[in-house]
Design an enzyme around this catalytic site. Structure first.
Site, short mmCIF file in Angstrom:
data_model
loop_
_atom_site.label_atom_id
_atom_site.label_comp_id
_atom_site.label_asym_id
_atom_site.label_seq_id
_atom_site.Cartn_x
_atom_site.Cartn_y
_atom_site.Cartn_z
N PRO A 23 -12.67 34.53 -9.14
CA PRO A 23 -12.31 34.49 -7.73
C PRO A 23 -11.68 35.52 -7.19
CG PRO A 23 -11.08 32.87 -9.27
CD PRO A 23 -12.03 33.71 -10.11
N THR A 47 -10.16 37.01 -3.35
CA THR A 47 -9.82 37.24 -2.09
C THR A 47 -10.39 38.34 -1.45
OG1 THR A 47 -8.06 35.43 -2.38
CG2 THR A 47 -8.04 37.00 -0.49
N HIS A 73 -6.39 26.04 -8.27
CA HIS A 73 -5.67 27.47 -8.26
C HIS A 73 -4.02 27.19 -8.82
CE1 HIS A 73 -4.55 31.58 -8.54
NE2 HIS A 73 -4.97 31.95 -7.55
N GLY A 74 -4.19 27.21 -10.19
CA GLY A 74 -2.57 26.76 -10.55
C GLY A 74 -1.93 28.04 -11.11
N ALA A 75 -2.41 29.41 -10.56
CA ALA A 75 -1.98 30.51 -11.52
C ALA A 75 -1.20 31.51 -10.13
CB ALA A 75 -3.24 31.42 -11.96
N HIS A 76 -0.91 32.62 -10.71
CA HIS A 76 -0.41 33.76 -9.91
C HIS A 76 0.73 33.65 -8.92
CE1 HIS A 76 -4.86 35.27 -10.46
NE2 HIS A 76 -4.29 35.33 -11.77
N TYR A 132 1.61 31.11 -7.10
CA TYR A 132 1.35 30.55 -5.81
C TYR A 132 1.92 28.90 -5.93
CZ TYR A 132 -1.34 34.41 -4.73
OH TYR A 132 -1.81 36.00 -4.51
N GLN A 154 -12.96 28.11 -5.19
CA GLN A 154 -11.43 28.02 -5.72
C GLN A 154 -10.74 27.65 -4.45
OE1 GLN A 154 -8.74 31.26 -6.47
NE2 GLN A 154 -8.43 30.76 -8.29
C1 FMN Z 1 -9.67 42.12 -5.05
C2 FMN Z 1 -9.16 40.93 -5.59
C3 FMN Z 1 -8.93 39.67 -5.36
C4 FMN Z 1 -8.52 38.59 -6.08
N1 FMN Z 1 -8.31 37.33 -5.53
C5 FMN Z 1 -8.11 36.35 -6.21
C6 FMN Z 1 -8.10 35.06 -5.88
O1 FMN Z 1 -8.38 34.73 -4.74
N2 FMN Z 1 -8.04 34.14 -6.80
C7 FMN Z 1 -7.92 34.23 -8.14
O2 FMN Z 1 -7.28 33.33 -8.70
N3 FMN Z 1 -7.36 35.45 -8.48
C8 FMN Z 1 -7.64 36.32 -7.78
N4 FMN Z 1 -7.71 37.71 -8.33
C9 FMN Z 1 -7.65 38.14 -9.71
C10 FMN Z 1 -8.88 37.97 -10.53
O3 FMN Z 1 -9.51 36.98 -10.50
C11 FMN Z 1 -8.57 38.63 -11.81
O4 FMN Z 1 -7.81 37.24 -12.54
C12 FMN Z 1 -7.80 39.88 -12.21
O5 FMN Z 1 -8.32 40.79 -11.31
C13 FMN Z 1 -7.91 40.34 -13.56
O6 FMN Z 1 -9.27 40.51 -13.84
P1 FMN Z 1 -10.00 42.06 -13.87
O7 FMN Z 1 -9.39 42.96 -14.87
O8 FMN Z 1 -11.57 41.84 -13.91
O9 FMN Z 1 -9.86 42.61 -12.63
C14 FMN Z 1 -8.15 39.04 -7.31
C15 FMN Z 1 -8.46 40.15 -7.97
C16 FMN Z 1 -8.79 41.25 -7.17
C17 FMN Z 1 -9.07 42.44 -7.71
#
Ligand code: FMN
Length: 356
Positions: free
Chosen positions: A25, A27, A176-179, A181, A103
């Site tokens: 996912p 954003t 989305h239960g992560a990060h 939020y 998501q």
């Molecule tokens: C531009 C961007 C937007 C993101 N938006 C979301 C999001 O909306 N929801 C989410 O769960 N994670 C989001 N993430 C996190 C990614 O899904 C991922 O967990 C994180 O970037 C690590 O993966 P990678 O090393 O392949 O980038 C976002 C990451 C990026 C780079």
């Protein structure tokens, strides 16, 4: 080595995935007043399906018109117009051979007041993140502690948004239960200091997630998917371990294992990194506590890292690599040398530049 595994099919409930690679996912903050992503942002998702990804996740869709929006330009899935905008996109993703999952999220205390229609930021407890908002340079406001009314109202937002996803034809939805939020805020002692039934031991802090999962599962038809995303880190105050110990994290995973979920998606900065002071990474620690299908994400950038990440997971998700390279799946298949992408490179996601 899991060489054959990466491009082997995987049965995710009723969906047969053609390989083990999904678009994480992401954003994009592209919607204007209608809470619908820009055309090129939707086309980007279609192209990733056409170019071989087995799963395409949407950006985090905001669950209500009040306090759920955390960033400018986020999207929703509750009006007929929003549903109609997504329906052909979803169908084209599916026709291209991928599974489409929406998501959905509520930002909780990680909120820009400027985009909060209710002028009210809510969270489990009235505690602001320590770090300033990196985009505005301002401190995050102290949120209102959610009342029992707020809890019910927010759950309803998740339910209505899930209904929108089903109406738009999505194969499934992710909570989305992560990060860091809202749901993540309830799960972690770092942000949840409540003394009612939603605070205290992990079983209580889990109650909010449980009620959302149960309520959402009732509107998801039997053949569609329900997944849950989890992380031990938040997008703000990043250095904090949200669960602190392996035991607490695994208790949470076991609680999730009792729910009507079809997969758990574990988000990390770097899938390789050991967690909770152990010699194990997040996938290994999660796998020990559940037999549910597992998705793993974090610095998976080439064939070797993707194969390695599958040692303790079923599906790999990519964000930055697949964002910046439309041919990433094919390049991985061919074993091309590929770069590890930096966060700054991904900032292009938030510009009006159409991505290939
Ligand atoms: C531009 C961007 C937007 C993101 N938006 C979301 C999001 O909306 N929801 C989410 O769960 N994670 C989001 N993430 C996190 C990614 O899904 C991922 O967990 C994180 O970037 C690590 O993966 P990678 O090393 O392949 O980038 C976002 C990451 C990026 C780079």
């Amino acid at each position: 080595m899991n060489e054959d595994r990466l491009f082997s099919p995987f049965q995710l409930k009723n969906c047969q995935l053609r390989n083990r690679i999904g678009v994480a996912p992401m954003t994009r903050k592209s919607s204007q007043h209608d809470s619908i992503p820009r055309r090129d942002v939707l086309d980007f998702l279609v192209r990733r399906a056409e170019n071989g990804a087995a799963i395409v996740y949407t950006e985090a869709i905001v669950t209500d018109y009040e306090s759920a929006q955390g960033y400018p330009g986020q999207s929703r899935m509750v009006t007929q117009r929003q549903i109609e905008a997504w329906r052909p996109v979803v169908r084209t993703i599916q026709d291209a051979g991928a599974v489409a999952i929406m998501q959905m999220f509520h930002c909780g205390r990680i909120a820009w007041p400027e985009v909060n229609p209710a002028k009210r930021i809510i969270a489990p407890s009235p505690i602001a993140p320590k770090q300033n908002n990196a985009s505005t340079g301002s401190p995050y406001p102290v949120p209102d502690e959610m009342s029992p009314f707020d809890v019910k109202h927010v759950i309803q937002g998740f339910v209505e948004t899930a209904k929108g996803a089903i109406a738009a034809g999505f194969d499934g939805v992710e909570i989305h239960g992560a990060h860091g939020y809202l749901i993540s805020e309830f799960l972690s002692l770092y942000s949840n200091q409540r003394t009612d039934a939603y605070g205290g031991p992990i079983e209580n802090r889990y109650r909010f997630a449980h009620e959302i999962i149960q309520a959402v599962s009732e509107v998801i038809p039997e053949e569609r998917l329900l997944t849950f995303r989890i992380s031990d880190w938040g997008g703000v105050d990043r250095e904090v371990s949200l669960f602190g110990t392996k035991a607490e994290y695994q208790t949470l995973i076991r609680l999730l294992g009792k729910e009507p979920l079809d997969a758990i998606s574990v988000s990390t900065y770097d899938y390789r990194r050991n967690a909770f002071g152990t010699e194990q990474n997040m996938a290994q620690i999660t796998r020990e506590a559940t037999n549910l299908p597992l998705m793993i994400c974090g610095k998976i950038y080439d064939r070797a890292s993707a194969e390695d990440a599958l040692t303790d997971a079923d599906i790999v998700l990519s964000a930055k690599s697949i964002l910046l390279n439309p041919n990433w799946v094919e390049d991985v298949r061919e074993g091309k040398p590929l770069p590890i992408r930096k966060s700054e490179e991904a900032n292009i996601a938030y510009t009006t530049t159409p991505l290939p």
